[in-house]
Design a protein around this motif. Structure first.
Motif, PDB file in Angstrom:
ATOM      1  N   GLU A  86       0.872  -1.168   0.000  1.00  0.00           N
ATOM      2  CA  GLU A  86       0.000   0.000   0.000  1.00  0.00           C
ATOM      3  C   GLU A  86       0.913   1.222   0.000  1.00  0.00           C
ATOM      4  O   GLU A  86       1.861   1.286   0.789  1.00  0.00           O
ATOM      5  CB  GLU A  86      -0.873  -0.018   1.247  1.00  0.00           C
ATOM      6  N   THR A 142      -2.645  -6.063 -10.806  1.00  0.00           N
ATOM      7  CA  THR A 142      -3.265  -5.553  -9.580  1.00  0.00           C
ATOM      8  C   THR A 142      -4.778  -5.397  -9.688  1.00  0.00           C
ATOM      9  O   THR A 142      -5.389  -4.787  -8.820  1.00  0.00           O
ATOM     10  CB  THR A 142      -2.649  -4.200  -9.170  1.00  0.00           C
ATOM     11  N   LEU A 149      -6.044  -6.463  -6.531  1.00  0.00           N
ATOM     12  CA  LEU A 149      -5.259  -6.063  -5.359  1.00  0.00           C
ATOM     13  C   LEU A 149      -5.763  -4.815  -4.653  1.00  0.00           C
ATOM     14  O   LEU A 149      -5.024  -4.182  -3.922  1.00  0.00           O
ATOM     15  CB  LEU A 149      -3.788  -5.864  -5.748  1.00  0.00           C
ATOM     16  N   LYS A 150      -6.984  -4.434  -4.880  1.00  0.00           N
ATOM     17  CA  LYS A 150      -7.587  -3.280  -4.205  1.00  0.00           C
ATOM     18  C   LYS A 150      -6.712  -2.049  -4.360  1.00  0.00           C
ATOM     19  O   LYS A 150      -6.449  -1.595  -5.457  1.00  0.00           O
ATOM     20  CB  LYS A 150      -7.830  -3.588  -2.732  1.00  0.00           C
ATOM     21  N   ARG A 200      -3.494  -1.777  -3.602  1.00  0.00           N
ATOM     22  CA  ARG A 200      -2.073  -2.120  -3.563  1.00  0.00           C
ATOM     23  C   ARG A 200      -1.382  -1.734  -4.868  1.00  0.00           C
ATOM     24  O   ARG A 200      -1.998  -1.644  -5.919  1.00  0.00           O
ATOM     25  CB  ARG A 200      -1.868  -3.619  -3.313  1.00  0.00           C
ATOM     26  N   HIS A 208       1.121  -5.589   3.792  1.00  0.00           N
ATOM     27  CA  HIS A 208       0.058  -6.392   4.393  1.00  0.00           C
ATOM     28  C   HIS A 208       0.425  -7.871   4.327  1.00  0.00           C
ATOM     29  O   HIS A 208       1.262  -8.281   3.528  1.00  0.00           O
ATOM     30  CB  HIS A 208      -1.269  -6.137   3.673  1.00  0.00           C
ATOM     31  N   TRP A 248       0.709 -12.326  -1.527  1.00  0.00           N
ATOM     32  CA  TRP A 248       0.579 -11.195  -2.435  1.00  0.00           C
ATOM     33  C   TRP A 248       0.157  -9.922  -1.720  1.00  0.00           C
ATOM     34  O   TRP A 248      -0.293  -8.975  -2.350  1.00  0.00           O
ATOM     35  CB  TRP A 248      -0.393 -11.527  -3.566  1.00  0.00           C
ATOM     36  N   LEU A 303      -2.360  -9.316   0.178  1.00  0.00           N
ATOM     37  CA  LEU A 303      -3.788  -9.049   0.086  1.00  0.00           C
ATOM     38  C   LEU A 303      -4.495  -9.017   1.439  1.00  0.00           C
ATOM     39  O   LEU A 303      -5.643  -8.610   1.527  1.00  0.00           O
ATOM     40  CB  LEU A 303      -4.477 -10.113  -0.780  1.00  0.00           C
ATOM     41  N   GLU A 312      -5.601  -8.098   5.316  1.00  0.00           N
ATOM     42  CA  GLU A 312      -5.955  -6.827   5.961  1.00  0.00           C
ATOM     43  C   GLU A 312      -4.937  -6.440   7.022  1.00  0.00           C
ATOM     44  O   GLU A 312      -4.707  -5.266   7.271  1.00  0.00           O
ATOM     45  CB  GLU A 312      -7.355  -6.911   6.571  1.00  0.00           C
TER      46      GLU A 312
END
Length: 104
Positions: free
Chosen positions: A52, A68, A71-72, A74, A91, A95, A97, A99
């Motif tokens: 992040e 990605t 990957l939200k 990221r 995180h 990968w 991912l 939280e």
């Protein structure tokens, strides 16, 4: 000159430097678990250097956009150019991912 904050560390770098390389050069443990050994070495194809990033960085490259998609928020450290002062958060998970934040 830019500063990268990683946990309690402040790492100076030049604007335009590659984030993955700066982190590795400064002994920041970028990879989780087996990704320390099994990664694409910065080609942008595996996703194991996902972090992040908060602050000014380069736009996503095509390989990063493809990698990605799931990957939200990221970014792939290997595809990121630092453009100013940033904060990097790693995180959990192969990968990145998860939280839960990992201390690096």
């Amino acid at each position: 000159m830019a500063l990268i904050q990683v946990g309690n560390q402040l790492i100076p770098c030049n604007e335009g430097d590659n984030l993955r390389q700066v982190l590795l050069d400064n002994k920041v443990p970028l990879y989780n678990g087996p990704a320390k050994v099994i990664n694409c070495m910065g080609l942008g194809t595996c996703g194991t250097c996902a972090v992040e990033v908060r602050g000014p960085v380069s736009e996503r490259s095509l390989p990063e956009k493809l990698r990605t998609a799931l990957l939200k928020d990221r970014r792939l450290a290997c595809q990121v150019q630092v453009l100013g002062d940033i904060t990097v958060v790693k995180h959990e998970g192969m990968w990145g991912l998860g939280e839960r934040v990992v201390d690096i």
